[in-house]
Design an enzyme around this catalytic site. Structure first.
Site, PDB file in Angstrom:
ATOM      1  N   LYS A  26       0.901  -1.064   0.094  1.00 39.19           N
ATOM      2  CA  LYS A  26       0.044  -0.126  -0.037  1.00 39.19           C
ATOM      3  C   LYS A  26       0.769   1.253  -0.097  1.00 39.19           C
ATOM      4  CE  LYS A  26      -0.521  -0.009   5.124  1.00 39.19           C
ATOM      5  NZ  LYS A  26      -1.377   0.240   6.138  1.00 39.19           N
ATOM      6  N   MET A  42      10.591  25.109  -1.798  1.00 36.40           N
ATOM      7  CA  MET A  42       9.928  24.115  -2.483  1.00 36.40           C
ATOM      8  C   MET A  42      10.679  22.989  -3.377  1.00 36.40           C
ATOM      9  SD  MET A  42       6.747  24.650  -5.227  1.00 36.40           S
ATOM     10  CE  MET A  42       5.822  25.400  -4.148  1.00 36.40           C
ATOM     11  N   TYR A  77      15.118  31.792   2.465  1.00 38.64           N
ATOM     12  CA  TYR A  77      14.051  33.000   2.615  1.00 38.64           C
ATOM     13  C   TYR A  77      14.063  33.237   4.217  1.00 38.64           C
ATOM     14  CZ  TYR A  77      11.518  31.358  -1.445  1.00 38.64           C
ATOM     15  OH  TYR A  77      11.146  31.150  -2.706  1.00 38.64           O
ATOM     16  N   ARG A  87      -9.909   0.800  15.719  1.00 39.05           N
ATOM     17  CA  ARG A  87     -10.035   1.487  14.564  1.00 39.05           C
ATOM     18  C   ARG A  87     -10.944   1.296  13.757  1.00 39.05           C
ATOM     19  NH1 ARG A  87      -4.331   2.426  11.230  1.00 39.05           N
ATOM     20  NH2 ARG A  87      -4.737   0.235  10.842  1.00 39.05           N
TER      21      ARG A  87
END
Length: 828
Positions: A496, A772, A723, A595
């Site tokens: 998964k 980014m 930044y 769950r």
């Protein structure tokens, strides 16, 4: 067909076997097989059913029989085969011993010089380089790839041919006694001891004992090459009567070295080595700069001098030494293709390995091989290309693109779609790239054909940040956990979340190849993608959604049923299926994690609902441990296991047919072996994350996130970086920019000095804010240049350490790596 080495009657005597056979013939044997998945031809094939702690080759005899194999070396005859009358069974006490005995007998047929190469590092490169340097004027046989194990060594020796003039075999070991067995098979006349390192130290009482074990390979050799700088090796050789009688050809900085290294000068892309030999100053230049390559080149230089090659010839050949890639890379390519790059070597043995890897890829309907002429094979072209044609046909290759002058002359041998080009430049100029679509492409070429140009043309993504996935390591981890299972217990592998960031069908394909019993995905679309990629094994879907039920039924995916709503939705769908349809489902029980899952009070209603839906067949019932990795909560875990045993027994009893039970995850497999039931679920452990430090030592790293330096700036004290001017340079610094940022999955918390990456073996702090698409690192004091490799996590910095810095878990670090980061899969 390949050359017959022995007949069955000969082999029976050599391995001291008892022949059980209904056959009247005395078949000739040309091929030895130890892996049922690697059948090229059944004719003349002899399968050895090897038995290990993790597997038993006898399980695959029926499968091989159906493929046409009729000759087997076994420790026992499987029940399913006792009625067959057209089979040869050679019964022995130990099949591995028999394999080594047969190879040793075959080796004794040859009187040529045989080189045995051993050491902690460099074995494969020294062997490959010697093959390259000597094959110009000799017919050389050598181990394929890194075939240096107890099984690989006899298979390598079996490749010897009467026309060969020199053999080079590498030998490895992981524990005491193995090297002596390798020596009995190789029977070397010349030895090369590369070096000694820390690998497998845990299996030996001392470094001296490990050296002595490796020296067992060289018992009785006439000549031995080693480096005098490794003083611990020198001392053990001097103390070893079985080895020190050999004529030593030493190299090193010590005055007594036969080839005394006196100077190393490193250039931009090469290294000049200067040495004294027989009162002369000699020099060679190699196209490498790293210390490992220098050491490997010195072994080769010493070997050629020992054989009497002129220094001028040696220098000319050493200057062209090629890089040795010991792995095949699988990556995405243009037009929805995948490309396997194995373009750094070209011989028939390595071609067999590469084509076998190609045959295992099921993600595309078509398979194409782009292959160069095989140079300096030592075999006549007619016979060699006959074998190539048979190999490609037997492995289901659809198209051949041949590059080189020889291929065109051999075109008639290939009965598949084919086209030929005289050289690589002609291919790059004239080949219609648009003709490649939805296929797996194997690149396999000799170095001189520069197939890296073709690889570059085929690549889909050019982002310099990549995640490398080591398929060998993944298979190792799978087998490690398998070794912990009680015989008969099945294994479900979790794929998964893009296989924990490692990839989809590539990982599933490997697990299918290695006979995992089940796969598990989170959502139906993941399972559909695997089905479309050729995955046929059972797949459980953990989070079935109402809108995905039809797709699950269409693609034979088995949903997890955790509540009455999803159960009723599924019952509505199946009423439209043909009569006698059977849909596998997996019942999830809540034993304390709270769950998903049915609680114990729900079981009476659940069983009534299931009894009214005969089309639903319960494949398994399972639960999820909440704290299996935490000893603090072991009592709670035992409570969960007890509750699961009680609840699952009710479901088994009500169903009236076999229902698998499973509750253990990766940590549970190691910590609660008494609760294996019928199946276990292997997740994060498969990807190299252990439950504790002891287990971590047994696992291998699977994923390496890496990038390169884009630019280096020299920043004065007092200047700021990034930044918001978040990092101020306290003293003059070298700041490197690397093309990885939070859009690639690098958490912003890793910046501002909190995290480190590795550059040329040294840690470099991440400074300033993570951007980014990039971030900045401080490489002050590190010998770094633009385009140098940068490791985010991998062997040098485990993903668990990165997770600790980020105050999270390895699962999150792995699954956060963006899909825009190209995955490159490799197998050694």
């Amino acid at each position: 067909m390949q050359q017959v080495r022995y007949h069955i009657s000969d082999i029976t005597g050599i391995i001291h076997a008892r022949r059980v056979s209904g056959r009247a013939d005395d078949a000739g044997i040309a091929v030895l097989l130890t892996d049922s998945r690697h059948v090229t031809t059944a004719d003349g094939c002899l399968f050895f059913a090897l038995v290990s702690a993790r597997n038993d080759g006898h399980k695959y005899i029926g499968e091989l029989y159906r493929k046409g194999v009729r000759h087997f070396v076994v420790q026992y005859i499987p029940e399913e085969m006792k009625a067959e009358t057209d089979v040869d069974f050679l019964l022995v006490d130990h099949t591995l011993d028999a394999l080594q005995q047969l190879a040793a007998a075959y080796r004794r047929r040859f009187s040529i010089s045989v080189v045995g190469v051993s050491g902690s590092n460099g074995k494969t490169i020294v062997k490959e380089w010697l093959g390259y340097l000597l094959s110009v004027d000799k017919k050389v046989v050598k181990s394929p790839k890194s075939y240096n194990s107890q099984v690989g060594v006899p298979l390598s020796v079996w490749e010897m041919h009467p026309d060969d003039e020199l053999a080079i075999f590498e030998a490895g070991m992981s524990q005491a006694g193995e090297m002596e067995r390798n020596r009995n098979v190789i029977q070397p006349t010349i030895g090369i001891f590369t070096n000694i390192g820390a690998a497998h130290d845990e299996h030996f009482a001392s470094r001296a004992q490990k050296i002595d074990e490796k020296l067992a390979l060289f018992t009785g050799v006439r000549q031995l090459i080693y480096c005098t700088d490794h003083t611990d090796i020198v001392r053990r050789i001097e103390a070893n009567d079985a080895v020190n009688a050999a004529t030593a050809f030493t190299w090193g900085r010590a005055l007594e070295s036969a080839l005394r290294l006196t100077g190393i000068t490193t250039g931009i892309d090469h290294t000049t080595l200067e040495a004294q030999y027989e009162n002369e100053t000699l020099r060679i230049q190699i196209p490498f700069r790293d210390n490992a390559s220098i050491e490997n080149a010195m072994h080769c230089w010493a070997f050629l001098l020992m054989l009497g090659y002129p220094q001028a010839v040696i220098a000319q050949r050493m200057y062209t030494l090629p890089p040795v890639e010991m792995r095949m890379e699988l990556k995405e390519a243009v037009n929805n293709c995948s490309v396997i790059n194995d373009s750094y070597s070209s011989d028939f043995n390595s071609l067999q390995i590469a084509v076998d890897f190609l045959a295992r890829q099921e993600q595309h309907p078509k398979k194409t091989v782009i292959l160069s002429d095989i140079l300096q094979s030592g075999r006549a072209d007619d016979y060699l290309y006959d074998d190539i044609a048979r190999l490609l046909a037997s492995k289901g290759v659809h198209r051949l693109v041949g590059i080189g002058q020889v291929f065109a002359a051999q075109a008639g041998k290939f009965g598949i779609e084919k086209e030929f080009y005289p050289d690589t430049d002609a291919f790059l100029r004239d080949f219609p790239l648009s003709s490649l679509h939805d296929e797996t492409i194997l690149l396999k070429g000799a170095r001189v054909f520069a197939f890296e140009k073709i690889d570059k043309m085929l690549q889909q993504k050019a982002h310099e940040t990549v995640m490398e996935i080591n398929l060998n390591a993944l298979a190792h981890n799978l087998n490690y956990y398998r070794s912990k299972l009680t015989p008969g217990v099945k294994l479900m592998a979790m794929v998964k979340a893009f296989s924990y960031g490692s990839g989809g069908f590539e990982i599933a394909n490997l697990l299918q190849f290695h006979h995992a019993d089940y796969l598990t995905v989170a959502y139906a679309d993941e399972g559909v993608e695997l089905r479309k990629a050729g995955i046929t094994m059972p797949i459980m879907v953990m989070n079935p959604e109402a809108q995905s039920l039809d797709a699950m039924l269409r693609y034979n995916l088995e949903p997890e049923i955790y509540g009455f709503r999803i159960l009723n939705l599924l019952k509505e769908r199946i009423q439209y299926l043909p009569a006698h349809s059977r849909i596998g489902i997996h019942i999830k029980l809540d034993t304390g994690m709270h769950r998903l899952g049915f609680e114990e009070k729900d079981l009476p209603l659940l069983l009534r609902e299931l009894s009214g839906a005969p089309a639903l067949r319960v494949s398994s019932v399972f639960s999820h441990l909440a704290t299996s990795d935490n000893p603090q909560f072991d009592a709670f875990t035992q409570q969960q296991i007890t509750g699961f045993r009680r609840m699952s027994a009710q479901i088994q009893s009500a169903c009236g047919y076999p229902v698998l039970r499973h509750i253990l995850n990766s940590a549970g497999i190691s910590r609660f072996p008494e609760a294996q039931f019928d199946m276990v679920r292997l997740g994060i452990g498969l990807y190299g994350i252990g439950v504790d430090e002891n287990e971590q030592q047994q696992l291998q790293n699977v994923s390496t996130l890496k990038t390169v330096i884009s630019q280096i700036k020299h920043i004065a004290a007092g200047e700021t970086v990034g930044y918001n001017r978040s990092h101020t340079v306290e003293r003059a610094a070298a700041i490197a920019v690397i093309p990885i940022g939070y859009a690639d999955g690098l958490n912003r918390k890793f910046g501002n000095g909190r995290g480190h990456v590795w550059v040329n073996g040294k840690p470099a702090a991440v400074v300033g804010n993570v951007c980014m698409d990039m971030c900045m690192i401080d490489v002050s004091g590190i010998d770094a240049e633009e385009n140098d490799e940068v490791i985010i996590f991998g062997d040098l910095q485990p993903v668990a350490k990165v997770a600790a810095v980020l105050d999270t878990i390895p699962y999150e670090v792995l699954t956060n790596v963006s899909r825009r980061v190209k995955r490159v899969y490799f197998q050694e």
